[in-house]
Design an enzyme around this catalytic site. Structure first.
Site, PDB file in Angstrom:
ATOM      1  N   SER A   1       0.783  -1.207   0.014  1.00 31.98           N
ATOM      2  CA  SER A   1       0.256  -0.034  -0.092  1.00 31.98           C
ATOM      3  C   SER A   1       0.886   1.248  -0.151  1.00 31.98           C
ATOM      4  O   SER A   1       1.889   1.222   0.628  1.00 31.98           O
ATOM      5  CB  SER A   1      -1.112   0.046   1.353  1.00 31.98           C
ATOM      6  OG  SER A   1      -1.456   1.181   1.333  1.00 31.98           O
TER       7      SER A   1
ATOM      8  N   TYR B   1      -1.174  -0.802   9.875  1.00 32.71           N
ATOM      9  CA  TYR B   1      -1.158  -1.059   8.670  1.00 32.71           C
ATOM     10  C   TYR B   1       0.060  -0.681   7.996  1.00 32.71           C
ATOM     11  O   TYR B   1       0.648  -1.368   7.200  1.00 32.71           O
ATOM     12  CB  TYR B   1      -2.498  -0.710   8.277  1.00 32.71           C
ATOM     13  CG  TYR B   1      -2.782  -0.857   6.645  1.00 32.71           C
ATOM     14  CD1 TYR B   1      -3.060  -2.075   6.083  1.00 32.71           C
ATOM     15  CD2 TYR B   1      -2.867   0.071   5.711  1.00 32.71           C
ATOM     16  CE1 TYR B   1      -3.113  -2.174   4.831  1.00 32.71           C
ATOM     17  CE2 TYR B   1      -3.116   0.024   4.416  1.00 32.71           C
ATOM     18  CZ  TYR B   1      -3.430  -1.199   3.918  1.00 32.71           C
ATOM     19  OH  TYR B   1      -3.576  -1.369   2.664  1.00 32.71           O
TER      20      TYR B   1
ATOM     21  N   LYS C   1       2.794  -2.933   6.285  1.00 28.05           N
ATOM     22  CA  LYS C   1       3.120  -2.807   4.821  1.00 28.05           C
ATOM     23  C   LYS C   1       4.609  -2.396   4.592  1.00 28.05           C
ATOM     24  O   LYS C   1       5.365  -3.010   3.744  1.00 28.05           O
ATOM     25  CB  LYS C   1       2.024  -1.920   4.266  1.00 28.05           C
ATOM     26  CG  LYS C   1       0.781  -2.682   4.083  1.00 28.05           C
ATOM     27  CD  LYS C   1       0.398  -3.897   3.368  1.00 28.05           C
ATOM     28  CE  LYS C   1      -0.844  -4.091   3.064  1.00 28.05           C
ATOM     29  NZ  LYS C   1      -1.147  -5.308   2.141  1.00 28.05           N
TER      30      LYS C   1
HETATM   31  N1  LIG Z   1      -8.745  -1.118  -1.536  1.00 22.04           N
HETATM   32  C1  LIG Z   1      -7.622  -0.224  -1.766  1.00 22.04           C
HETATM   33  O1  LIG Z   1      -7.778   0.780  -1.866  1.00 22.04           O
HETATM   34  C2  LIG Z   1      -6.203  -0.657  -1.178  1.00 22.04           C
HETATM   35  C3  LIG Z   1      -5.246   0.065  -1.342  1.00 22.04           C
HETATM   36  C4  LIG Z   1      -3.873  -0.218  -0.940  1.00 22.04           C
HETATM   37  C5  LIG Z   1      -3.687  -1.426  -0.904  1.00 22.04           C
HETATM   38  N2  LIG Z   1      -4.628  -2.274  -0.775  1.00 22.04           N
HETATM   39  C6  LIG Z   1      -4.203  -3.954  -0.621  1.00 22.04           C
HETATM   40  O2  LIG Z   1      -4.899  -4.607  -1.598  1.00 22.04           O
HETATM   41  C7  LIG Z   1      -4.933  -5.959  -0.950  1.00 22.04           C
HETATM   42  C8  LIG Z   1      -6.210  -6.472  -1.179  1.00 22.04           C
HETATM   43  O3  LIG Z   1      -7.500  -5.555  -0.624  1.00 22.04           O
HETATM   44  P1  LIG Z   1      -9.003  -5.314  -0.892  1.00 22.04           P
HETATM   45  O4  LIG Z   1      -9.242  -3.787  -0.874  1.00 22.04           O
HETATM   46  O5  LIG Z   1      -9.157  -6.059  -1.977  1.00 22.04           O
HETATM   47  O6  LIG Z   1      -9.480  -5.918   0.630  1.00 22.04           O
HETATM   48  P2  LIG Z   1     -10.823  -6.864   0.651  1.00 22.04           P
HETATM   49  O7  LIG Z   1     -11.939  -6.297  -0.431  1.00 22.04           O
HETATM   50  O8  LIG Z   1     -11.034  -6.408   2.004  1.00 22.04           O
HETATM   51  O9  LIG Z   1     -10.393  -8.376   0.467  1.00 22.04           O
HETATM   52  C9  LIG Z   1      -9.305  -8.731   1.160  1.00 22.04           C
HETATM   53  C10 LIG Z   1      -9.320 -10.370   0.789  1.00 22.04           C
HETATM   54  O10 LIG Z   1      -8.127 -11.036   1.608  1.00 22.04           O
HETATM   55  C11 LIG Z   1      -8.749 -11.811   2.201  1.00 22.04           C
HETATM   56  N3  LIG Z   1      -8.081 -12.292   3.666  1.00 22.04           N
HETATM   57  C12 LIG Z   1      -7.827 -11.240   4.519  1.00 22.04           C
HETATM   58  N4  LIG Z   1      -7.423 -11.874   5.678  1.00 22.04           N
HETATM   59  C13 LIG Z   1      -6.906 -12.916   5.169  1.00 22.04           C
HETATM   60  C14 LIG Z   1      -6.256 -14.073   5.841  1.00 22.04           C
HETATM   61  N5  LIG Z   1      -5.861 -13.867   7.208  1.00 22.04           N
HETATM   62  N6  LIG Z   1      -6.041 -15.210   5.227  1.00 22.04           N
HETATM   63  C15 LIG Z   1      -6.796 -15.365   4.228  1.00 22.04           C
HETATM   64  N7  LIG Z   1      -7.403 -14.518   3.417  1.00 22.04           N
HETATM   65  C16 LIG Z   1      -7.581 -13.484   3.924  1.00 22.04           C
HETATM   66  C17 LIG Z   1     -10.115 -11.716   2.163  1.00 22.04           C
HETATM   67  O11 LIG Z   1     -10.740 -12.913   2.536  1.00 22.04           O
HETATM   68  P3  LIG Z   1     -12.288 -13.072   3.440  1.00 22.04           P
HETATM   69  O12 LIG Z   1     -13.273 -12.762   2.353  1.00 22.04           O
HETATM   70  O13 LIG Z   1     -12.148 -14.588   4.001  1.00 22.04           O
HETATM   71  O14 LIG Z   1     -12.323 -12.052   4.342  1.00 22.04           O
HETATM   72  C18 LIG Z   1     -10.391 -11.125   1.046  1.00 22.04           C
HETATM   73  O15 LIG Z   1     -10.440 -12.117   0.086  1.00 22.04           O
HETATM   74  C19 LIG Z   1      -4.760  -5.785   0.471  1.00 22.04           C
HETATM   75  O16 LIG Z   1      -3.383  -6.384   0.734  1.00 22.04           O
HETATM   76  C20 LIG Z   1      -4.629  -4.183   0.636  1.00 22.04           C
HETATM   77  O17 LIG Z   1      -3.473  -3.972   1.789  1.00 22.04           O
HETATM   78  C21 LIG Z   1      -5.990  -2.107  -0.992  1.00 22.04           C
END
Ligand SMILES: NC(=O)c1ccc[n+]([C@@H]2O[C@H](COP(=O)([O-])OP(=O)(O)OC[C@H]3O[C@@H](n4cnc5c(N)ncnc54)[C@H](OP(=O)(O)O)[C@@H]3O)[C@@H](O)[C@H]2O)c1
Length: 269
Positions: free
Chosen positions: A149, A168, A172
């Site tokens: 991130s 967080y 990261k």
């Molecule tokens: N969205 C943004 O704006 C943004 C910005 C910067 C970085 N990111 C990064 O992008 C990545 C994905 O984020 P997202 O926005 O797609 O989040 P999200 O919609 O909340 O999805 C998170 C995914 O990770 C899985 N997960 C979480 N903890 C886990 C664990 N302990 N073991 C296995 N699976 C796990 C969740 O599974 P469950 O369904 O079982 O909960 C879900 O499939 C993350 O690394 C996040 O830090 C996102």
């Protein structure tokens, strides 16, 4: 024929990776999930595409990770081209909005915040990568991607002036240096690593922001301090399309870097 493993594939960016990669029948896509509870859409997609395999795994268990490596090996004949570690923790509800000095007198809350974040964003990354390393060594592309991130970037933190999300951000940043360490260690084996920020993306993770006009405005204003062109979140489709193009360009020169979906260390949104 390429094999991909996506860690955290039920929702958001991870699910979009599965969607886009499985469009190509030459790809085998392993969707690693922690539970079936949120896997409805993933199961529906897998029912229509033969090249998706769903494997339940517990990232906190070395035994489970070993079993996962064995299961992947059976599907891919002992190899893995690209590992994408996308699962994450955003810290604890009680501490997410606290700034560093606000932890005075709340040292136990601070410890929980850091432990929870480091657990998923650092410790389990090492365990997952190490469990799957023998398969990656046998792969053709030999790529390890850590979804990071921009909030874990020091120049970005200084520019957007965001003092909270401590666990967080710190975890990261730790994941970013971890990828650089793996890159240096594994270069001789032809294994490439990357810490990759996906941008500001519309997912469940951002829902608490997008559903509250005040929170959204605060975050937007923060990001605009660094980049006045930012207007809001991008779609998972756009983010993953851009990320895949960056992953495609990953080579010996780039290995170990921390960059954004735009392919540089300046445009994070
Ligand atoms: N969205 C943004 O704006 C943004 C910005 C910067 C970085 N990111 C990064 O992008 C990545 C994905 O984020 P997202 O926005 O797609 O989040 P999200 O919609 O909340 O999805 C998170 C995914 O990770 C899985 N997960 C979480 N903890 C886990 C664990 N302990 N073991 C296995 N699976 C796990 C969740 O599974 P469950 O369904 O079982 O909960 C879900 O499939 C993350 O690394 C996040 O830090 C996102």
């Amino acid at each position: 024929m390429s094999s991909w493993a996506i860690v955290g594939a039920t929702r958001g960016i991870g699910f979009e990776y599965v969607k886009q990669l499985s469009l190509d029948p030459k790809n085998t896509v392993i969707a690693l999930i922690r539970s079936q509870a949120t896997a409805g859409p993933l199961n529906e997609l897998a029912a229509t595409r033969k090249n998706i395999r769903i494997i339940e795994t517990d990232l906190s268990s070395l035994t489970s990770l070993k079993e996962t490596a064995d299961s992947i090996s059976k599907v891919t004949a002992g190899k893995l081209d690209v590992l994408i570690y996308n699962a994450y923790s955003s810290g604890t509800d009680e501490a997410r909005l606290l700034t560093p000095s606000a932890f005075q007198g709340k040292e136990d809350i601070f410890k929980r915040e850091i432990d929870e974040s480091l657990n998923v964003n650092l410790f389990q990354v090492v365990h997952t990568v190490n469990a799957l390393l023998p398969l990656i060594e046998n792969g053709q592309q030999k790529k390890i991607i850590y979804i990071s991130s921009g909030i874990g970037d020091i120049p970005t933190t200084r520019a957007i002036e965001m003092p909270n999300f401590l666990g967080y951000s710190v975890s990261k940043a730790a994941g970013n240096i971890l990828m650089a360490k793996y890159a240096v260690e594994l270069k001789a084996k032809g294994i490439l690593t990357l810490a990759l920020s996906p941008g500001w993306v519309e997912t469940d993770a951002g829902e608490c922001i997008s559903s509250s006009p005040e929170a959204f405005q605060w975050m937007l204003a923060s990001f605009q301090k660094m980049d006045p062109r930012v207007k809001g979140m991008i779609s998972t489709e756009e983010s993953v399309k851009s990320q895949l193009s960056v992953i495609d360009s990953l080579d010996e020169k780039l290995t170990g870097a921390f960059i954004s979906h735009r392919g540089n260390d300046k445009d994070w949104f």
